[in-house]
Design a protein around this motif. Structure first.
Motif, short mmCIF file in Angstrom:
data_model
loop_
_atom_site.label_atom_id
_atom_site.label_comp_id
_atom_site.label_asym_id
_atom_site.label_seq_id
_atom_site.Cartn_x
_atom_site.Cartn_y
_atom_site.Cartn_z
N LYS A 240 -2.85 5.14 -7.73
CA LYS A 240 -4.28 5.44 -7.60
C LYS A 240 -4.80 4.30 -6.27
CE LYS A 240 -8.59 4.95 -10.31
NZ LYS A 240 -9.18 4.71 -11.58
N MET A 241 -4.57 3.13 -6.77
CA MET A 241 -5.11 2.17 -5.65
C MET A 241 -4.66 2.55 -4.13
SD MET A 241 -5.10 -1.59 -7.30
CE MET A 241 -3.44 -1.61 -7.83
N GLN A 242 -3.14 3.00 -4.06
CA GLN A 242 -2.73 3.69 -2.66
C GLN A 242 -3.60 4.52 -2.22
OE1 GLN A 242 1.50 4.33 -4.13
NE2 GLN A 242 2.13 2.75 -2.54
N LYS A 243 -3.98 5.70 -3.01
CA LYS A 243 -4.64 6.83 -2.64
C LYS A 243 -5.95 6.17 -2.31
CE LYS A 243 -6.30 11.46 -3.88
NZ LYS A 243 -7.15 11.45 -2.97
N GLN A 244 -6.61 5.47 -3.19
CA GLN A 244 -8.10 4.94 -2.65
C GLN A 244 -8.15 4.17 -1.37
OE1 GLN A 244 -8.74 2.32 -6.21
NE2 GLN A 244 -9.92 4.09 -7.28
N ALA A 245 -7.13 3.56 -1.14
CA ALA A 245 -7.07 2.96 0.10
C ALA A 245 -6.66 3.63 1.31
CB ALA A 245 -5.84 1.61 0.01
N ARG A 246 -5.95 4.53 1.17
CA ARG A 246 -5.63 5.65 2.30
C ARG A 246 -6.90 6.36 2.64
NH1 ARG A 246 -0.75 7.30 -0.62
NH2 ARG A 246 0.89 5.82 -0.19
N ASP A 247 -7.63 6.96 1.39
CA ASP A 247 -8.78 7.57 1.71
C ASP A 247 -9.77 6.70 2.62
OD1 ASP A 247 -7.59 9.75 0.22
OD2 ASP A 247 -8.67 9.32 -1.44
N HIS B 105 -10.88 -5.01 0.49
CA HIS B 105 -10.51 -6.42 -0.12
C HIS B 105 -10.05 -6.30 -1.49
CE1 HIS B 105 -11.51 -8.79 3.51
NE2 HIS B 105 -12.53 -8.48 3.52
N GLY B 106 -10.99 -5.59 -2.23
CA GLY B 106 -10.81 -5.46 -3.72
C GLY B 106 -9.37 -5.14 -4.14
N ILE B 107 -9.15 -3.54 -3.42
CA ILE B 107 -7.65 -2.77 -3.62
C ILE B 107 -6.77 -3.85 -3.17
CG2 ILE B 107 -6.55 -1.22 -2.77
CD1 ILE B 107 -9.03 0.38 -2.49
N ASP B 108 -6.78 -4.51 -2.11
CA ASP B 108 -5.81 -5.30 -1.92
C ASP B 108 -5.43 -6.80 -2.74
OD1 ASP B 108 -3.70 -6.69 0.46
OD2 ASP B 108 -5.26 -8.37 -0.08
N GLU B 109 -6.61 -7.17 -3.31
CA GLU B 109 -6.32 -8.31 -4.20
C GLU B 109 -5.88 -7.69 -5.77
OE1 GLU B 109 -6.09 -12.09 -5.73
OE2 GLU B 109 -6.27 -11.46 -3.67
N LYS B 110 -6.34 -6.62 -6.15
CA LYS B 110 -5.80 -5.88 -7.22
C LYS B 110 -4.13 -5.77 -6.98
CE LYS B 110 -9.79 -3.39 -8.56
NZ LYS B 110 -10.48 -1.99 -8.74
N CYS B 111 -3.74 -4.96 -5.84
CA CYS B 111 -2.25 -5.25 -5.77
C CYS B 111 -1.58 -6.48 -5.64
CB CYS B 111 -2.02 -4.51 -3.99
SG CYS B 111 -2.79 -2.70 -4.17
N ASP C 113 -10.50 -9.84 -13.37
CA ASP C 113 -10.24 -10.99 -12.59
C ASP C 113 -10.07 -11.05 -10.90
OD1 ASP C 113 -10.44 -12.31 -14.99
OD2 ASP C 113 -8.25 -12.96 -14.92
N TYR C 114 -9.97 -9.69 -10.48
CA TYR C 114 -9.57 -9.64 -9.13
C TYR C 114 -10.61 -10.44 -8.16
CZ TYR C 114 -12.55 -5.53 -8.14
OH TYR C 114 -13.70 -4.80 -8.08
N LYS C 115 -11.68 -10.16 -8.56
CA LYS C 115 -12.96 -10.66 -7.52
C LYS C 115 -12.63 -12.10 -7.67
CE LYS C 115 -16.19 -7.07 -7.85
NZ LYS C 115 -17.34 -6.85 -8.35
N ARG C 116 -12.49 -12.82 -8.74
CA ARG C 116 -12.41 -14.32 -9.06
C ARG C 116 -11.31 -14.81 -8.15
NH1 ARG C 116 -9.49 -17.28 -11.88
NH2 ARG C 116 -9.12 -15.67 -13.40
N SER C 117 -10.21 -13.98 -8.44
CA SER C 117 -8.97 -14.58 -7.66
C SER C 117 -9.08 -14.29 -6.16
CB SER C 117 -7.94 -13.57 -8.28
OG SER C 117 -6.59 -13.77 -7.70
N TYR C 118 -9.62 -13.39 -5.78
CA TYR C 118 -9.97 -13.39 -4.18
C TYR C 118 -10.81 -14.40 -3.93
CZ TYR C 118 -11.42 -11.29 0.21
OH TYR C 118 -11.55 -11.32 1.67
N LEU D 226 -15.43 -12.20 5.01
CA LEU D 226 -14.51 -12.59 4.33
C LEU D 226 -14.75 -12.51 2.73
CD1 LEU D 226 -12.69 -15.12 6.07
CD2 LEU D 226 -12.01 -13.22 5.45
N TYR D 227 -16.10 -12.78 2.37
CA TYR D 227 -16.63 -13.10 1.15
C TYR D 227 -17.24 -11.77 0.38
CZ TYR D 227 -15.84 -17.83 2.30
OH TYR D 227 -15.52 -19.12 2.37
N THR D 228 -17.09 -10.63 1.20
CA THR D 228 -17.38 -9.35 0.53
C THR D 228 -16.27 -8.74 0.02
OG1 THR D 228 -17.30 -8.11 2.53
CG2 THR D 228 -19.08 -9.25 2.33
N ILE D 229 -16.44 -8.44 -1.36
CA ILE D 229 -15.33 -7.73 -2.24
C ILE D 229 -16.25 -6.92 -3.08
CG2 ILE D 229 -15.06 -9.73 -3.69
CD1 ILE D 229 -12.31 -8.90 -4.00
N ARG D 230 -15.42 -5.59 -3.59
CA ARG D 230 -16.01 -4.71 -4.47
C ARG D 230 -14.99 -4.28 -5.29
NH1 ARG D 230 -20.58 -0.59 -2.67
NH2 ARG D 230 -19.66 0.01 -4.53
#
Length: 111
Positions: free
Chosen positions: A27-34, A52-58, A86-91, A107-111
Motif C-alpha cells: 500500500k505504501m509502495q503504491k502511494q509513493a509511486r502515485d 517523507h512520511g512514507i519513507d519513514e514508515k518504510c 510514531d513515524y513523525k516523531r521518529s523522522y 526537511l521538517y515537513t512530514i505528513r
C-alpha cells in the motif's frame, strides 16, 4: 538511486513475512509511486511531505522486520499501529536541531 519503497521486503527479513505487513508495505509502495507520478509545481511541497512520511514508515517497518525475533509486538496489527503513531516523531528525531532560521526548511515537513 533506489528509494525505500522500491526495495524488496525479503532483504530485511530472514523468515516468512506476515501477509498483513506485506500488504501494508505494498500500500505504501503504491502511494509513493502515485505521488511521484503526479508531482508538479503546485503540489510539490505537499507531495514531498507525504513522501517523507512514507519513507519513514518504510524505514520503521524494515527495522522491525530485522528484529522480529525480539518479540516486541504480539502481532502485525501492533507493528502497524506503532509505525503509524510514531513515524513523525521518529523522522524528526533524526534531523538536526531546529533553529529559528531552519524551522521552515523543507526537511521538517512530514505528513
Amino acid at each position: 538511486m533506489t528509494f525505500s519503497w522500491e526495495l524488496e521486503l525479503e532483504v530485511f527479513c530472514t523468515g516468512e513475512i506476515d501477509q498483513q505487513l506485506e500488504q501494508y508495505y505494498k500500500k505504501m509502495q503504491k502511494q509513493a509511486r502515485d505521488l511521484v507520478e503526479q508531482i508538479n509545481g503546485k503540489n510539490f511541497s505537499e507531495s514531498l511531505s507525504l513522501l517523507h512520511g512514507i519513507d519513514e514508515k518504510c524505514q520503521l517497518l524494515f527495522f522491525f522486520l530485522e528484529h522480529t525475533d525480539e518479540l516486541w509486538f504480539k502481532n502485525s496489527e501492533e507493528v502497524i499501529a506503532c509505525i503509524e503513531s510514531d513515524y513523525k516523531r521518529s523522522y524528526l528525531e533524526k534531523l538536526p536541531l531546529q533553529f529559528e532560521h531552519g524551522r521552515h526548511s523543507i526537511l521538517y515537513t512530514i505528513r
